[in-house]
Design an enzyme around this catalytic site. Structure first.
Site, PDB file in Angstrom:
ATOM      1  N   HIS A  44      -7.060  11.903 -67.130  1.00 25.98           N
ATOM      2  CA  HIS A  44      -5.887  11.851 -66.256  1.00 25.98           C
ATOM      3  C   HIS A  44      -4.657  12.233 -67.062  1.00 25.98           C
ATOM      4  O   HIS A  44      -4.436  11.705 -68.153  1.00 25.98           O
ATOM      5  CB  HIS A  44      -5.741  10.440 -65.678  1.00 25.98           C
ATOM      6  CG  HIS A  44      -4.409  10.194 -65.047  1.00 25.98           C
ATOM      7  ND1 HIS A  44      -3.925  10.986 -64.017  1.00 25.98           N
ATOM      8  CD2 HIS A  44      -3.439   9.288 -65.307  1.00 25.98           C
ATOM      9  CE1 HIS A  44      -2.727  10.543 -63.678  1.00 25.98           C
ATOM     10  NE2 HIS A  44      -2.398   9.527 -64.449  1.00 25.98           N
ATOM     11  N   GLU A  58      -5.761   2.562 -65.707  1.00 26.65           N
ATOM     12  CA  GLU A  58      -6.541   3.300 -64.701  1.00 26.65           C
ATOM     13  C   GLU A  58      -8.046   3.118 -64.929  1.00 26.65           C
ATOM     14  O   GLU A  58      -8.843   3.949 -64.500  1.00 26.65           O
ATOM     15  CB  GLU A  58      -6.184   4.797 -64.714  1.00 26.65           C
ATOM     16  CG  GLU A  58      -4.722   5.121 -64.505  1.00 26.65           C
ATOM     17  CD  GLU A  58      -4.211   4.892 -63.073  1.00 26.65           C
ATOM     18  OE1 GLU A  58      -4.985   4.401 -62.226  1.00 26.65           O
ATOM     19  OE2 GLU A  58      -3.024   5.180 -62.835  1.00 26.65           O
ATOM     20  N   GLU A  91      -8.828  33.676 -62.529  1.00 24.64           N
ATOM     21  CA  GLU A  91      -9.786  32.770 -63.180  1.00 24.64           C
ATOM     22  C   GLU A  91     -10.163  31.554 -62.319  1.00 24.64           C
ATOM     23  O   GLU A  91     -11.286  31.043 -62.416  1.00 24.64           O
ATOM     24  CB  GLU A  91      -9.110  32.287 -64.482  1.00 24.64           C
ATOM     25  CG  GLU A  91      -9.969  31.455 -65.377  1.00 24.64           C
ATOM     26  CD  GLU A  91     -10.717  32.300 -66.393  1.00 24.64           C
ATOM     27  OE1 GLU A  91     -10.713  33.539 -66.252  1.00 24.64           O
ATOM     28  OE2 GLU A  91     -11.320  31.713 -67.296  1.00 24.64           O
ATOM     29  N   HIS A 127      -0.316  14.058 -66.705  1.00 26.77           N
ATOM     30  CA  HIS A 127       0.851  14.271 -65.856  1.00 26.77           C
ATOM     31  C   HIS A 127       1.402  15.690 -66.060  1.00 26.77           C
ATOM     32  O   HIS A 127       2.532  15.842 -66.523  1.00 26.77           O
ATOM     33  CB  HIS A 127       1.946  13.245 -66.190  1.00 26.77           C
ATOM     34  CG  HIS A 127       1.569  11.812 -65.963  1.00 26.77           C
ATOM     35  ND1 HIS A 127       2.334  10.745 -66.409  1.00 26.77           N
ATOM     36  CD2 HIS A 127       0.509  11.262 -65.325  1.00 26.77           C
ATOM     37  CE1 HIS A 127       1.763   9.603 -66.064  1.00 26.77           C
ATOM     38  NE2 HIS A 127       0.640   9.889 -65.414  1.00 26.77           N
ATOM     39  N   HIS A 135       2.334  12.319 -58.974  1.00 28.77           N
ATOM     40  CA  HIS A 135       1.915  11.541 -60.139  1.00 28.77           C
ATOM     41  C   HIS A 135       1.221  12.418 -61.190  1.00 28.77           C
ATOM     42  O   HIS A 135       1.687  12.505 -62.316  1.00 28.77           O
ATOM     43  CB  HIS A 135       1.000  10.399 -59.664  1.00 28.77           C
ATOM     44  CG  HIS A 135       0.497   9.506 -60.750  1.00 28.77           C
ATOM     45  ND1 HIS A 135       0.004   8.252 -60.521  1.00 28.77           N
ATOM     46  CD2 HIS A 135       0.383   9.694 -62.089  1.00 28.77           C
ATOM     47  CE1 HIS A 135      -0.375   7.701 -61.664  1.00 28.77           C
ATOM     48  NE2 HIS A 135      -0.155   8.562 -62.631  1.00 28.77           N
TER      49      HIS A 135
HETATM   50  O1  2HA Z   1      -1.329   5.433 -68.461  1.00 25.98           O
HETATM   51  O2  2HA Z   1      -0.683   7.504 -66.481  1.00 25.98           O
HETATM   52  O3  2HA Z   1      -1.411   6.414 -64.212  1.00 25.98           O
HETATM   53  C1  2HA Z   1      -0.270   5.508 -67.599  1.00 25.98           C
HETATM   54  C2  2HA Z   1      -0.642   6.299 -66.424  1.00 25.98           C
HETATM   55  C3  2HA Z   1      -0.955   5.576 -65.197  1.00 25.98           C
HETATM   56 ZN    ZN Z   2      -0.651   8.478 -64.577  1.00 25.15          ZN
END
Ligand code: 2HA
Ligand code: ZN
Length: 275
Positions: free
Chosen positions: A138, A114, A168, A140, A209
């Site tokens: 980033h 990314e 909050e 998940h 995602h």
């Molecule tokens: O690194 O999360 O979006 C793997 C991911 C891709």
């Molecule tokens: Zn990801």
């Protein structure tokens, strides 16, 4: 190098994210734009010999910047065990469209898949904040991802659902959150859609995602990810318990933000419609 303050803080955040359960397998990635002083502190450890490679995007204001980033395919849970194998420092060329690895990934590999999203988002935020924003993250987180299966995929519905799920939130992200649809991970399209949203928000949901957060430092960026995910988990629980019987009103949401001198995004509240 592992005692360098920026590397230490970076590694701690990888470990914290893993401990939260946000980084299954090689999921998620982190980047930090180093200060000039931090670069000077370790420039003697850099290996400048590799060739520049295309970023796939152009970010002229990121020219000559250095970023600590996680490695593509590397596992967050392994970062604390051996930072130099799992993370790296990349240098951006003088045009802002190429990068090279100058430290780390000692057993081979590439920076995060990314990278284009990270650099484009850094570019947008640096421009808007006079260079104050340095962290892009980033992950998940499962409740945020779950919400993207039941809520309409727009900024207003997500922002309101999160604000109403925990008091909050209207303080932590009074501007709301952005939402982008589903895209192939690691692609330029995702990078561009995400960076458009970063012009208005610090947190952007990637449908089905994960979540992308930005901030001035590691604490505020990790804290934003944590707050959004916590609110999403409360939303999921409330849904599972049969749905909300009462909630925080729009008027109350506005007052929460006001109480700390912030302004709640007026596009997302309907004050006139309340009884
Ligand atoms: O690194 O999360 O979006 C793997 C991911 C891709
Ligand atoms: Zn990801």
């Amino acid at each position: 190098m592992n005692n360098h303050i920026a590397i230490k803080n970076f590694v701690r955040m990888c470990e914290d994210g893993w401990n939260q359960g946000w980084h299954e397998r090689n999921g998620g990635n982190l980047s930090y734009r180093m200060t000039k002083t931090e670069v000077l502190d370790c420039i003697d450890k850099f290996d400048m010999s590799s060739d520049y490679k295309p970023l796939g995007i152009s970010a002229p204001n990121m020219a000559d910047e250095h970023f600590i980033v996680t490695g593509s395919g590397k596992y967050m849970r392994n970062v604390p065990l051996c930072p130099e194998e799992n993370i790296c420092i990349v240098r951006i060329d003088e045009t802002g469209s190429m990068y090279k690895v100058v430290w780390g990934l000692t057993k081979g590999g590439k920076p995060t898949s990314e990278l284009s999203s990270h650099i484009l988002n850094h570019s947008v935020k640096a421009e808007l904040t006079d260079g104050r924003y340095r962290v892009m993250y980033h992950a998940h987180p499962e409740n945020v991802v779950s919400l993207s299966y039941v809520l309409p995929l727009n900024d207003k519905d997500f922002s309101r659902a999160l604000w109403q799920s925990e008091t909050e939130c209207a303080m932590v992200f009074p501007e709301g959150v952005g939402v982008v649809g589903w895209y192939i991970p690691g692609g330029t399209e995702l990078a561009e859609a995400s960076s458009e949203k970063m012009k208005s928000y610090d947190a952007v949901v990637w449908a089905h995602h994960g979540l992308f957060c930005s901030g001035v430092d590691f604490d505020s960026t990790f804290g934003l990810m944590h707050t959004v995910e916590k609110a999403a988990s409360i939303f999921v629980k409330v849904k599972c318990m049969g749905g909300a019987k009462q909630t925080i009103t729009d008027e109350q949401l506005v007052r929460i933000a006001e109480s700390i001198g912030e302004v709640l995004n007026p596009d997302f509240v309907d004050l006139g419609k309340e009884a």
